[in-house]
Design an enzyme around this catalytic site. Structure first.
Site, mmCIF file in Angstrom:
data_model
loop_
_atom_site.group_PDB
_atom_site.id
_atom_site.type_symbol
_atom_site.label_atom_id
_atom_site.label_comp_id
_atom_site.label_asym_id
_atom_site.label_seq_id
_atom_site.Cartn_x
_atom_site.Cartn_y
_atom_site.Cartn_z
ATOM 1 N N HIS A 1 3.141 -51.639 -20.536
ATOM 2 C CA HIS A 1 3.456 -51.757 -19.107
ATOM 3 C C HIS A 1 2.404 -50.985 -18.320
ATOM 4 O O HIS A 1 1.932 -49.931 -18.758
ATOM 5 C CB HIS A 1 4.848 -51.174 -18.805
ATOM 6 C CG HIS A 1 5.413 -51.648 -17.515
ATOM 7 N ND1 HIS A 1 5.108 -51.052 -16.312
ATOM 8 C CD2 HIS A 1 6.225 -52.679 -17.234
ATOM 9 C CE1 HIS A 1 5.738 -51.680 -15.343
ATOM 10 N NE2 HIS A 1 6.426 -52.688 -15.869
ATOM 11 N N ASP B 1 11.105 -57.252 -20.964
ATOM 12 C CA ASP B 1 11.061 -58.617 -21.522
ATOM 13 C C ASP B 1 11.293 -58.666 -23.024
ATOM 14 O O ASP B 1 11.395 -59.762 -23.589
ATOM 15 C CB ASP B 1 9.700 -59.241 -21.207
ATOM 16 C CG ASP B 1 9.512 -59.409 -19.712
ATOM 17 O OD1 ASP B 1 8.520 -58.889 -19.171
ATOM 18 O OD2 ASP B 1 10.395 -60.013 -19.081
HETATM 19 C C1 SDX Z 1 6.527 -57.238 -16.488
HETATM 20 O O1 SDX Z 1 4.368 -54.417 -13.106
HETATM 21 C C2 SDX Z 1 5.645 -54.570 -13.332
HETATM 22 O O2 SDX Z 1 6.483 -53.814 -12.876
HETATM 23 C C3 SDX Z 1 5.998 -55.802 -14.150
HETATM 24 C C4 SDX Z 1 7.446 -55.929 -14.570
HETATM 25 C C5 SDX Z 1 8.353 -56.164 -13.386
HETATM 26 O O3 SDX Z 1 9.549 -55.877 -13.512
HETATM 27 O O4 SDX Z 1 7.870 -56.754 -12.381
HETATM 28 O O5 SDX Z 1 7.868 -54.747 -15.245
HETATM 29 C C6 SDX Z 1 7.634 -57.128 -15.497
HETATM 30 O O6 SDX Z 1 5.585 -57.931 -16.230
HETATM 31 C C7 SDX Z 1 6.580 -56.448 -17.756
HETATM 32 C C8 SDX Z 1 5.301 -56.622 -18.644
HETATM 33 C C9 SDX Z 1 5.458 -57.937 -19.422
HETATM 34 N N1 SDX Z 1 4.192 -58.261 -20.129
HETATM 35 C C10 SDX Z 1 4.112 -58.212 -21.465
HETATM 36 O O7 SDX Z 1 5.007 -57.791 -22.205
HETATM 37 C C11 SDX Z 1 2.804 -58.769 -22.020
HETATM 38 C C12 SDX Z 1 2.231 -57.786 -23.044
HETATM 39 N N2 SDX Z 1 1.825 -56.584 -22.344
HETATM 40 C C13 SDX Z 1 0.439 -56.472 -21.946
HETATM 41 O O8 SDX Z 1 -0.190 -57.660 -21.585
HETATM 42 C C14 SDX Z 1 0.153 -55.264 -21.067
HETATM 43 O O9 SDX Z 1 0.811 -54.208 -21.648
HETATM 44 C C15 SDX Z 1 0.503 -55.316 -19.600
HETATM 45 C C16 SDX Z 1 -0.113 -56.491 -18.927
HETATM 46 C C17 SDX Z 1 1.976 -55.347 -19.406
HETATM 47 C C18 SDX Z 1 -0.061 -54.033 -18.949
HETATM 48 O O10 SDX Z 1 -1.407 -54.111 -19.015
HETATM 49 P P1 SDX Z 1 -2.360 -52.940 -18.408
HETATM 50 O O11 SDX Z 1 -1.602 -51.904 -17.730
HETATM 51 O O12 SDX Z 1 -3.440 -53.605 -17.671
HETATM 52 O O13 SDX Z 1 -2.850 -52.242 -19.705
HETATM 53 P P2 SDX Z 1 -4.065 -52.745 -20.508
HETATM 54 O O14 SDX Z 1 -4.002 -54.235 -20.626
HETATM 55 O O15 SDX Z 1 -5.294 -52.145 -19.924
HETATM 56 O O16 SDX Z 1 -3.751 -52.139 -21.935
HETATM 57 C C19 SDX Z 1 -4.079 -50.784 -22.197
HETATM 58 C C20 SDX Z 1 -4.455 -50.802 -23.670
HETATM 59 C C21 SDX Z 1 -5.475 -51.877 -24.017
HETATM 60 O O17 SDX Z 1 -6.211 -51.412 -25.126
HETATM 61 P P3 SDX Z 1 -7.677 -50.724 -24.799
HETATM 62 O O18 SDX Z 1 -8.478 -51.734 -24.021
HETATM 63 O O19 SDX Z 1 -7.381 -49.477 -24.004
HETATM 64 O O20 SDX Z 1 -8.239 -50.444 -26.189
HETATM 65 O O21 SDX Z 1 -3.297 -51.111 -24.455
HETATM 66 C C22 SDX Z 1 -3.497 -52.338 -25.149
HETATM 67 C C23 SDX Z 1 -4.654 -53.049 -24.495
HETATM 68 O O22 SDX Z 1 -5.349 -53.846 -25.431
HETATM 69 N N3 SDX Z 1 -2.264 -53.099 -24.997
HETATM 70 C C24 SDX Z 1 -1.675 -53.781 -25.980
HETATM 71 C C25 SDX Z 1 -0.518 -54.313 -25.390
HETATM 72 N N4 SDX Z 1 -0.461 -53.955 -24.102
HETATM 73 C C26 SDX Z 1 -1.545 -53.214 -23.868
HETATM 74 N N5 SDX Z 1 -1.998 -53.994 -27.264
HETATM 75 C C27 SDX Z 1 -1.145 -54.753 -27.987
HETATM 76 N N6 SDX Z 1 -0.002 -55.299 -27.499
HETATM 77 C C28 SDX Z 1 0.350 -55.099 -26.206
HETATM 78 N N7 SDX Z 1 1.455 -55.625 -25.719
#
Ligand code: SDX
Length: 428
Positions: free
Chosen positions: A306, A363
């Site tokens: 998140h 989710d």
């Molecule tokens: C919702 O914003 C909100 O409030 C949203 C929400 C709401 O109520 O409105 O809470 C609803 O959207 C919840 C999130 C649902 N999405 C997912 O579950 C999809 C999987 N999650 C990721 O795509 C990600 O965690 C996000 C999009 C939710 C957050 O992304 P960020 O904050 O941009 O973080 P990032 O992508 O920069 O990740 C940081 C690191 C990265 O690695 P590095 O580049 O630092 O090496 O963490 C890794 C990412 O690769 N990472 C994951 C991961 N999520 C982040 N690695 C594996 N699996 C994951 N799920």
């Protein structure tokens, strides 16, 4: 709010900017005059360090895993309140009295029908259209039917449009489901609760009596509460940006639905259940954990991570508890629930996820409950949109009432070609 100041030194010249305190949470540096003072922009793709507005609706402490709606903790609201009461709280700022809640609920109930001609929109879609595509189209089309509530400068029209959107989303969502399964649309019933009415419109058929199961009604209402609002997430920011141009509320909410659909956002509940089904059994979890950690593999653990929560999403805790309750009370044993719990335990102990503070989010478990209740996976994000509509509407109203709000118009760091002269095609 007590203010102090922050100094920015650029090339030896100091520029002072006011630091504003919120009632809780990080302070902000008011940089509205930065470009005029310095000719420079800030650079913050994804807005990881940028406050886009002032808001009193929802507060999240990502490190502590705290979520408050108008100051009330989400777990207390989920356990003790109702979606109609939380909707009133988000819209009006205070918990309603018994009489106020009854009046609000009656008002919403009396707006649940849609214009009969709106039903013809569904006929234009293929039966296998994704219901989120239908939601984008039909909700946007509401602005073609309710011309008496599109003037955003009239508080009364804003209030009526808000009530119409909150009231009609369940009807439109249920119709999207009915259309996909080839069953007749079911009209709203004023004798049922907001959530009971939605279940009836979704699952009842003319051929037999449908009785709303109180266990499912309670679980669904809780799920709606957990999805109601969440600060300036991507879809809420979309609604605010669309609204900042003066677009009508129906168009703004349609924009929010479109943004929510993405798998990184609201589409994650559908993606998470599909992922759990693809994993299938506990012994295959390590393979997927390895893929999630592999930088060369675009696979991510859906339902994990998140932007704000660097601790357990408090909604996920309530959702896991509800999943347990619903599956037990319905006598449903779903092997993917075991996969989900095992995946959570493995991930929460894996250094990669621990270091990156990746926890289950709202989710991760929701799809298990929705699947047990009988919703197809494609409907999961529709249900998220249904519940989030009250948050979008409350944020949209707050933005329009904010004297500081202007049309949203970010700038950029330009890295394209500098000026050059056109070359006629026969000289290239
Ligand atoms: C919702 O914003 C909100 O409030 C949203 C929400 C709401 O109520 O409105 O809470 C609803 O959207 C919840 C999130 C649902 N999405 C997912 O579950 C999809 C999987 N999650 C990721 O795509 C990600 O965690 C996000 C999009 C939710 C957050 O992304 P960020 O904050 O941009 O973080 P990032 O992508 O920069 O990740 C940081 C690191 C990265 O690695 P590095 O580049 O630092 O090496 O963490 C890794 C990412 O690769 N990472 C994951 C991961 N999520 C982040 N690695 C594996 N699996 C994951 N799920």
């Amino acid at each position: 709010m007590a203010d102090s100041s922050a100094r920015l030194d650029i090339g030896g010249t100091g520029h002072d900017y006011a630091v504003k305190d919120g009632s809780v949470g990080p302070q902000v540096i008011d940089i509205r005059k930065l470009y005029a003072d310095t000719g420079m922009f800030t650079y913050d793709p994804g807005f990881t360090s940028t406050a886009s507005c002032e808001s009193g609706l929802t507060y999240i402490d990502g490190d502590e895993g705290i979520l408050l709606h108008r100051g009330y903790p989400i777990d207390q609201l989920a356990e003790q309140s109702s979606f109609m009461e939380v909707s009133y709280l988000l819209l009006r700022g205070e918990l309603p009295s018994k009489a106020e809640l009854e009046e609000f609920t009656r008002t919403i109930t009396r707006h649940t029908m849609v214009h009969e001609q709106l039903t013809t929109f569904y006929r234009g879609f293929r039966r296998d259209a994704h219901p989120m595509a239908i939601m984008c189209g039909v909700v946007g089309a509401l602005s073609a039917f309710y011309h008496d509530s599109t003037d955003i400068n009239d508080p009364m029209q804003r209030r009526i449009a808000s009530h119409r959107l909150i009231a009609k989303m369940p009807t439109i969502a249920a119709m999207a489901y009915k259309y996909s399964v080839g069953q007749p649309f079911v009209y709203p019933r004023n004798d049922l609760s907001y959530t009971g009415n939605f279940l009836n419109m979704t699952f009842s058929v003319p051929a037999e009596e449908y009785v709303v199961d109180p266990v499912i009604e309670d679980a669904m209402d809780k799920i709606f509460i957990l999805h109601a609002d969440h600060e300036q997430n991507a879809s809420t920011s979309t609604v605010r940006l669309a609204g900042s141009s003066g677009a009508n509320p129906f168009a703004c909410i349609a924009a929010g639905i479109a943004c929510l659909w993405g798998p990184a956002h609201g589409g994650a509940n559908e993606a998470a259940l599909n992922m759990l089904r693809e994993i299938g059994t506990v012994d295959r979890i390590p393979e997927y954990i390895a893929r999630a950690k592999n930088k060369d593999d675009p696979f991510r653990l859906m339902g994990f991570g998140h932007r704000v929560y660097k601790n357990y999403d408090p909604r996920a805790k309530v959702m896991q508890k509800t999943a347990n309750e619903v599956l037990t009370k319905l006598g449903v044993t779903d092997p993917i629930f075991d996969v989900a719990r095992e995946l959570e335990q493995i991930a929460l102990n894996d250094p990669y996820f621990v270091e990156k503070k990746l926890y289950p989010n709202v989710d991760f478990y929701s799809g298990i409950i929705l699947s047990a209740i009988g919703f197809p996976t494609e409907m999961f994000t529709v249900l998220f949109a249904l519940a989030r509509t009250v948050g979008w509407v409350a944020q949209w109203n707050e933005m329009i009432s904010d004297p500081a709000q202007k049309i949203g118009r970010p700038r950029q760091l330009y890295t394209g070609p500098t000026q050059r002269d056109y070359v006629p095609v026969d000289k290239r």
